[in-house]
Design a protein around this motif. Structure first.
Motif, PDB file in Angstrom:
ATOM      1  N   LYS A   2       0.845  -1.186   0.000  1.00 27.96           N
ATOM      2  CA  LYS A   2       0.000   0.000   0.000  1.00 27.96           C
ATOM      3  C   LYS A   2       0.890   1.250   0.000  1.00 27.96           C
ATOM      4  CE  LYS A   2      -4.207  -1.763   0.239  1.00 27.96           C
ATOM      5  NZ  LYS A   2      -4.962  -1.709   1.495  1.00 27.96           N
ATOM      6  N   ILE A   3       0.549   2.197  -0.868  1.00 21.18           N
ATOM      7  CA  ILE A   3       1.355   3.408  -1.040  1.00 21.18           C
ATOM      8  C   ILE A   3       0.498   4.626  -0.743  1.00 21.18           C
ATOM      9  CG2 ILE A   3       2.767   4.751  -2.634  1.00 21.18           C
ATOM     10  CD1 ILE A   3       3.150   2.175  -4.270  1.00 21.18           C
ATOM     11  N   LEU A   4       0.924   5.441   0.210  1.00 22.95           N
ATOM     12  CA  LEU A   4       0.253   6.700   0.523  1.00 22.95           C
ATOM     13  C   LEU A   4       0.916   7.811  -0.285  1.00 22.95           C
ATOM     14  CD1 LEU A   4      -1.700   8.448   2.212  1.00 22.95           C
ATOM     15  CD2 LEU A   4       0.116   8.596   3.948  1.00 22.95           C
ATOM     16  N   CYS A   5       0.130   8.467  -1.123  1.00 24.07           N
ATOM     17  CA  CYS A   5       0.617   9.570  -1.959  1.00 24.07           C
ATOM     18  C   CYS A   5       0.038  10.874  -1.432  1.00 24.07           C
ATOM     19  CB  CYS A   5       0.183   9.367  -3.410  1.00 24.07           C
ATOM     20  SG  CYS A   5       0.594   7.760  -4.097  1.00 24.07           S
ATOM     21  N   ILE A   6       0.893  11.898  -1.270  1.00 25.56           N
ATOM     22  CA  ILE A   6       0.432  13.187  -0.756  1.00 25.56           C
ATOM     23  C   ILE A   6       1.050  14.318  -1.577  1.00 25.56           C
ATOM     24  CG2 ILE A   6       0.035  12.337   1.583  1.00 25.56           C
ATOM     25  CD1 ILE A   6       2.695  13.546   2.431  1.00 25.56           C
ATOM     26  N   SER A   7       0.335  15.445  -1.652  1.00 21.52           N
ATOM     27  CA  SER A   7       0.907  16.618  -2.317  1.00 21.52           C
ATOM     28  C   SER A   7       0.075  17.856  -2.029  1.00 21.52           C
ATOM     29  CB  SER A   7       1.004  16.414  -3.838  1.00 21.52           C
ATOM     30  OG  SER A   7      -0.254  16.604  -4.453  1.00 21.52           O
ATOM     31  N   ASP A   8       0.715  19.023  -2.090  1.00 22.24           N
ATOM     32  CA  ASP A   8       0.098  20.345  -2.237  1.00 22.24           C
ATOM     33  C   ASP A   8      -0.734  20.863  -1.072  1.00 22.24           C
ATOM     34  OD1 ASP A   8       0.399  21.331  -5.309  1.00 22.24           O
ATOM     35  OD2 ASP A   8       0.320  19.151  -5.189  1.00 22.24           O
ATOM     36  N   TYR A   9      -1.108  20.026  -0.152  1.00 23.86           N
ATOM     37  CA  TYR A   9      -2.053  20.432   0.888  1.00 23.86           C
ATOM     38  C   TYR A   9      -1.736  19.671   2.164  1.00 23.86           C
ATOM     39  CZ  TYR A   9      -6.632  20.661   3.280  1.00 23.86           C
ATOM     40  OH  TYR A   9      -7.650  20.824   4.186  1.00 23.86           O
ATOM     41  N   VAL A  10      -1.617  20.410   3.270  1.00 20.04           N
ATOM     42  CA  VAL A  10      -1.405  19.770   4.567  1.00 20.04           C
ATOM     43  C   VAL A  10      -2.754  19.229   5.026  1.00 20.04           C
ATOM     44  CG1 VAL A  10      -0.639  20.071   6.942  1.00 20.04           C
ATOM     45  CG2 VAL A  10       0.544  21.279   5.091  1.00 20.04           C
ATOM     46  N   ASP A  11      -2.962  17.976   4.774  1.00 20.83           N
ATOM     47  CA  ASP A  11      -4.253  17.329   4.967  1.00 20.83           C
ATOM     48  C   ASP A  11      -4.441  16.982   6.445  1.00 20.83           C
ATOM     49  OD1 ASP A  11      -6.486  15.659   4.929  1.00 20.83           O
ATOM     50  OD2 ASP A  11      -5.922  14.712   3.036  1.00 20.83           O
TER      51      ASP A  11
END
Length: 241
Positions: A2-11
């Motif tokens: 499982k891969i967690l992808c994040i970008s552009d926004y502090v979620d």
């Protein structure tokens, strides 16, 4: 895996101390740019999983630590003489290719154990001469430097690449027509030539739930990582009847 992808926004779904309970089965984290580095630090610390990141066109106060020839922006972090390859506990993948032997999997085509093959590219299309912005030609020259490693991958593992991590998009796939958010034609060439299973990008904020987030283009599934998205790799094969 499982891969967690994040970008552009502090979620806020990610940036909290309970995140590991909500995402308990994550094996890898990919950061697709425009993220504060203390957010990347947090993700690395909480999950304690392999993490790869690239830079976008914002949050560049530490860009010069990874690119010594880059100009220094106001408020930039001080120079360090230490090795920055693991500066934040994650691995910088900007304009690099990597093989992760800690993330081995069984190749569904060959049935053999193999490392995960990754490559990345920082930056966005050049729109105001800012830091980490490139024309299509400039970006293609940077991509060409990855080719020798990708050819070695093909010889040794039977494929060039599993995941291509970028900030910007390919042209006419998830991009917009304004210069800042225009995609790269050279990314289209790259994924058509080297056939990664996934391309993970950021840069395009998703404010409309109708906006396309996941697109299949030939052999590659292109995913917008805005805020967060979870991938399964290798992808689950749909059964045919």
């Amino acid at each position: 895996m499982k891969i967690l992808c994040i970008s552009d926004y502090v979620d806020p779904l990610i940036y909290n101390q309970e995140v590991k309970k909500a995402f308990s089965d994550i094996d890898l984290i990919l950061c697709a740019g425009d993220l504060p580095m203390d957010y990347v630090d947090f993700v690395v610390t909480v999950f304690n999983k392999p993490t790869y990141f690239i830079f976008g066109n914002h949050n560049l106060k530490e860009f010069h630590l990874y690119h010594k020839s880059a100009r220094v922006v106001p408020g930039a972090a001080p120079y360090s003489h230490s090795d920055t390859s693991q500066y934040h506990g994650g691995t910088y993948l900007g304009f690099k290719a990597a093989r992760d032997y800690s993330l081995t999997f069984t190749d569904p085509k060959t049935g053999k154990k193999t490392p995960l093959l990754l490559a990345g590219a920082s930056g966005s299309f050049k729109y105001n001469n800012g830091l980490n912005q490139y024309t299509d030609f400039q970006m293609k020259l940077r991509l060409l430097k990855l080719v020798p490693t990708l050819i070695k991958n093909k010889i040794k593992y039977g494929r060039y690449l599993d995941i291509f991590l970028t900030h910007a998009t390919p042209r006419h796939i998830h991009d917009h027509e304004d210069l800042c958010h225009r995609g790269y034609e050279c990314y289209n060439w790259f994924i058509e030539k080297f056939k990664p299973t996934f391309m993970v990008h950021g840069h395009i904020h998703l404010y409309d739930i109708r906006e396309e987030r996941v697109t299949k283009h030939n052999d590659t599934t292109i995913v917008n990582a805005y805020a967060h998205w979870v991938l399964e790799f290798p992808p689950v094969q749909e059964e045919t009847t």
